[in-house]
Design an enzyme around this catalytic site. Structure first.
Site, short mmCIF file in Angstrom:
data_model
loop_
_atom_site.label_atom_id
_atom_site.label_comp_id
_atom_site.label_asym_id
_atom_site.label_seq_id
_atom_site.Cartn_x
_atom_site.Cartn_y
_atom_site.Cartn_z
N HIS A 70 8.93 -2.06 3.13
CA HIS A 70 9.23 -1.26 1.95
C HIS A 70 10.02 -2.10 0.96
CE1 HIS A 70 8.80 2.65 4.54
NE2 HIS A 70 7.70 1.92 4.48
N ASP A 115 1.67 0.99 1.77
CA ASP A 115 2.07 0.15 0.63
C ASP A 115 1.87 0.83 -0.72
OD1 ASP A 115 2.57 -1.84 2.55
OD2 ASP A 115 0.50 -2.52 2.46
P1 GDP Z 1 5.67 0.67 0.56
O1 GDP Z 1 5.34 0.06 1.87
O2 GDP Z 1 4.95 1.95 0.33
O3 GDP Z 1 7.16 0.81 0.33
O4 GDP Z 1 5.14 -0.34 -0.55
P2 GDP Z 1 5.31 -1.94 -0.56
O5 GDP Z 1 6.71 -2.26 -0.90
O6 GDP Z 1 4.75 -2.54 0.67
O7 GDP Z 1 4.30 -2.33 -1.72
C1 GDP Z 1 4.43 -1.83 -3.02
C2 GDP Z 1 4.61 -3.01 -3.98
O8 GDP Z 1 4.42 -2.56 -5.31
C3 GDP Z 1 6.01 -3.61 -3.96
O9 GDP Z 1 5.93 -5.00 -4.19
C4 GDP Z 1 6.71 -2.91 -5.12
O10 GDP Z 1 7.79 -3.67 -5.66
C5 GDP Z 1 5.59 -2.79 -6.10
N1 GDP Z 1 5.64 -1.65 -7.01
C6 GDP Z 1 6.10 -0.39 -6.78
N2 GDP Z 1 5.83 0.40 -7.85
C7 GDP Z 1 5.21 -0.38 -8.76
C8 GDP Z 1 4.63 -0.13 -10.05
O11 GDP Z 1 4.66 0.97 -10.56
N3 GDP Z 1 4.01 -1.18 -10.66
C9 GDP Z 1 3.95 -2.43 -10.12
N4 GDP Z 1 3.33 -3.39 -10.81
N5 GDP Z 1 4.46 -2.69 -8.90
C10 GDP Z 1 5.07 -1.69 -8.24
P1 IMO Z 2 4.10 0.52 4.99
O1 IMO Z 2 5.21 1.40 5.55
C1 IMO Z 2 0.04 -1.08 5.30
C2 IMO Z 2 -1.78 -1.06 9.29
C3 IMO Z 2 -2.03 -2.48 9.76
C4 IMO Z 2 -3.26 -2.24 10.64
C5 IMO Z 2 -2.96 -0.90 11.28
C6 IMO Z 2 -2.38 -0.97 12.68
O2 IMO Z 2 4.62 -0.78 4.46
O3 IMO Z 2 3.23 1.26 4.05
P2 IMO Z 2 0.00 -1.72 13.62
O4 IMO Z 2 0.73 -3.03 13.52
O5 IMO Z 2 0.76 -0.56 13.07
O6 IMO Z 2 -0.53 -1.46 14.99
O7 IMO Z 2 -1.31 -1.92 12.69
O8 IMO Z 2 -2.04 -0.24 10.42
N1 IMO Z 2 -0.41 -0.80 8.85
C7 IMO Z 2 0.00 -0.84 7.57
N2 IMO Z 2 -0.67 -1.17 6.44
N3 IMO Z 2 1.34 -0.70 5.22
C8 IMO Z 2 2.01 -0.34 6.34
O9 IMO Z 2 3.27 0.15 6.32
C9 IMO Z 2 1.34 -0.43 7.59
N4 IMO Z 2 1.70 -0.17 8.86
C10 IMO Z 2 0.63 -0.38 9.62
O10 IMO Z 2 -2.31 -3.34 8.69
O11 IMO Z 2 -4.41 -2.11 9.83
MG MG Z 3 4.60 -1.72 2.66
#
Ligand code: GDP
Ligand code: IMO
Ligand code: MG
Length: 445
Positions: free
Chosen positions: A49, A21
């Site tokens: 994502h 994340d």
């Molecule tokens: P990913 O799994 O790595 O793609 O990340 P996620 O989408 O799960 O979580 C990142 C969150 O942060 C999302 O809700 C994005 O819209 C948000 N986000 C990304 N870059 C920024 C930033 O620079 N500032 C803020 N406030 N939010 C951001």
């Molecule tokens: P993105 O791509 C955050 C974590 C789960 C758990 C561990 C194992 O959005 O960054 P699983 O279901 O894969 O067997 O869970 O891994 N986990 C993530 N945490 N972002 C993710 O993906 C994750 N993918 C798996 O929370 O701790």
């Molecule tokens: Mg994510």
């Protein structure tokens, strides 16, 4: 890594350097413009994502974030575990919002299938605390997303109980395989106490999944040959990592990890493209730290600081909605991930979230259980649980920075914070993100 002076298209990898994340979706979306092909190589629908375009917010789980561009080829590689139900939902959801999903989405015939019994097994194992340390605060559970990821990869390695996407397209074979597989999966479910769920009907499953296969058939192909044809044709590839380096099954904080190689080391096995193709690896890091699920997290702030980060950063899971655990930036961990992943440049995300803190703490070393001080990460979960983080304190800044348009225009202490990261990691920052939108991105190269 190839010779940087080499001519021809550039191939880039995007990878998370913490526990997921980090904002990978936003950066994949940004860099898609410079590439022809976007490939997922690991994980499954455990990933979430997020991409924000104008007023629209997209949450993608299996389909590469490049799908939002009409003229790109998006590939789900053989290293991904595909839940056909979730994939169909994702395709339908995108089409309803006017996004074209047709020949631009290709799925490996060798990607493994996540079946309903994998999700039941994932949940049953979590509920009985199998897998982790029963003495840990999680009671032994790993805190998975319950998307069936672990059991699907386990079957891949077991071989005899695995199903690949290509097999969904051959109904007699699928039925034959499910008749052999279901008794074994049922027995496992029953052993875990999931008796109601244990009565798997192979013929009903074969009917359902053959139909799902027919629906996805136009997308299913040998993506290894496809990728090599695209490479030969001079196309540039963006490898989209899911999960993150510290969740890598070999190099992460085992056993509190996911079940695939979610560092860049998963690219070659997960796509069939050799590592020597890579020209650039962009490591995505938050300017603080978060983690979802159980496992060690040395810089966690289970207090007002953590709550403040969670609220400002809206740190709630994209896939499960769970509140994310929040803490200070751990540069010991990020430095290790940058090394494992061969990172050539950094994207520092969510810097806007840190506005308003008087002081910011950054972990630069660990004190181990025996008193030794080190800047080397210790991925073993037990050892990591026992470390004491050693911090340097940097001055904060009070201004909101979400409308800043250049790195030079940031408040002096924000620039100092970024310079500190660059100095400690010895990797240049290429991108600074100050908000979720495309425009809230400061390119520094
Ligand atoms: P990913 O799994 O790595 O793609 O990340 P996620 O989408 O799960 O979580 C990142 C969150 O942060 C999302 O809700 C994005 O819209 C948000 N986000 C990304 N870059 C920024 C930033 O620079 N500032 C803020 N406030 N939010 C951001
Ligand atoms: P993105 O791509 C955050 C974590 C789960 C758990 C561990 C194992 O959005 O960054 P699983 O279901 O894969 O067997 O869970 O891994 N986990 C993530 N945490 N972002 C993710 O993906 C994750 N993918 C798996 O929370 O701790
Ligand atoms: Mg994510």
């Amino acid at each position: 890594m190839t010779d940087p002076s080499r001519s021809g298209p550039r191939h880039t990898a995007i990878v998370g350097l913490q526990w997921g994340d980090e904002g990978k979706g936003k950066i994949v979306d940004l860099l898609t413009a410079e590439h022809d092909v976007i490939v997922r190589y690991n994980g499954g629908a455990n990933a979430g994502h997020t991409i924000v375009v104008g007023e629209e917010r997209y949450a993608l789980h299996l389909i590469p974030a490049g799908i939002l561009y009409p003229d790109k080829t998006c590939i789900v590689g053989n290293g991904v575990v595909v839940d056909p139900v979730k994939l169909a939902e994702e395709i339908d959801g995108l089409r309803e919002r006017g996004i074209d999903v047709g020949g631009n989405l290709r799925i490996s015939d060798r990607a493994h299938v996540v079946m309903p019994y994998h999700q039941l097994l994932d949940a049953a194992r979590e509920d009985c605390g199998a897998g982790g340390d029963p003495s840990a605060s999680s009671g032994g559970a790993i805190g998975t997303t319950r998307r069936g990821i672990g059991p699907a990869y386990a079957d891949k390695v077991y071989r005899s109980t695995a199903l690949r996407m290509g097999e969904l397209l051959d109904e007699p074979r699928l039925r034959r395989r499910l008749r052999a597989i279901c008794p074994l999966e049922s027995a496992q479910l029953a052993a875990l106490g999931a008796h109601d769920a244990a009565k798997l009907d192979p013929d009903a499953l074969a009917d359902e999944y053959a139909e799902r296969g027919r629906r996805l058939a136009p997308h299913v192909t040998d993506t290894t040959w496809l990728l090599h044809d695209l490479l030969a044709d001079g196309r540039s590839i963006l490898f989209e990592g899911a999960n993150a380096c510290l969740l890598d099954v070999d190099h992460g904080t085992y056993p509190y990890v996911t079940s695939s190689n979610s560092s860049t080391l998963g690219i070659a096995p997960g796509t069939g493209v050799p590592m020597t193709c890579l020209d650039r690896v962009v490591g995505i890091m938050k300017t603080y730290a978060t983690r979802v699920g159980a496992g060690p997290f040395p810089t966690e702030q289970d207090n007002e600081t953590g709550e403040r980060i969670r609220e400002r950063g809206r740190e709630y899971g994209t896939t499960t909605g769970r509140p994310r655990r929040c803490g200070w930036l751990d540069l010991v961990a990020v430095r290790y991930s940058a090394m494992i992943c061969g990172v050539t440049g950094l994207a520092c995300m969510l810097l806007d979230v840190l506005s308003g803190f008087d002081e910011l703490r950054v972990c630069t070393h660990y004190r181990l259980a025996d008193g030794t001080v080190t800047d080397r990460f210790v991925p073993d979960a037990d050892q990591l649980d026992a470390v004491e983080p050693i911090y340097e304190t940097l001055p904060g800044w009070s201004e909101e920075i979400d409308e800043t348009t250049g790195r030079d225009d940031l408040p002096p202490n924000a620039k100092r914070y970024l310079a500190f990261i660059e100095e400690k990691l010895q990797v240049p920052i290429e991108i600074v993100s100050v908000g979720p939108r495309r425009a809230q991105t400061l390119l520094t190269v």
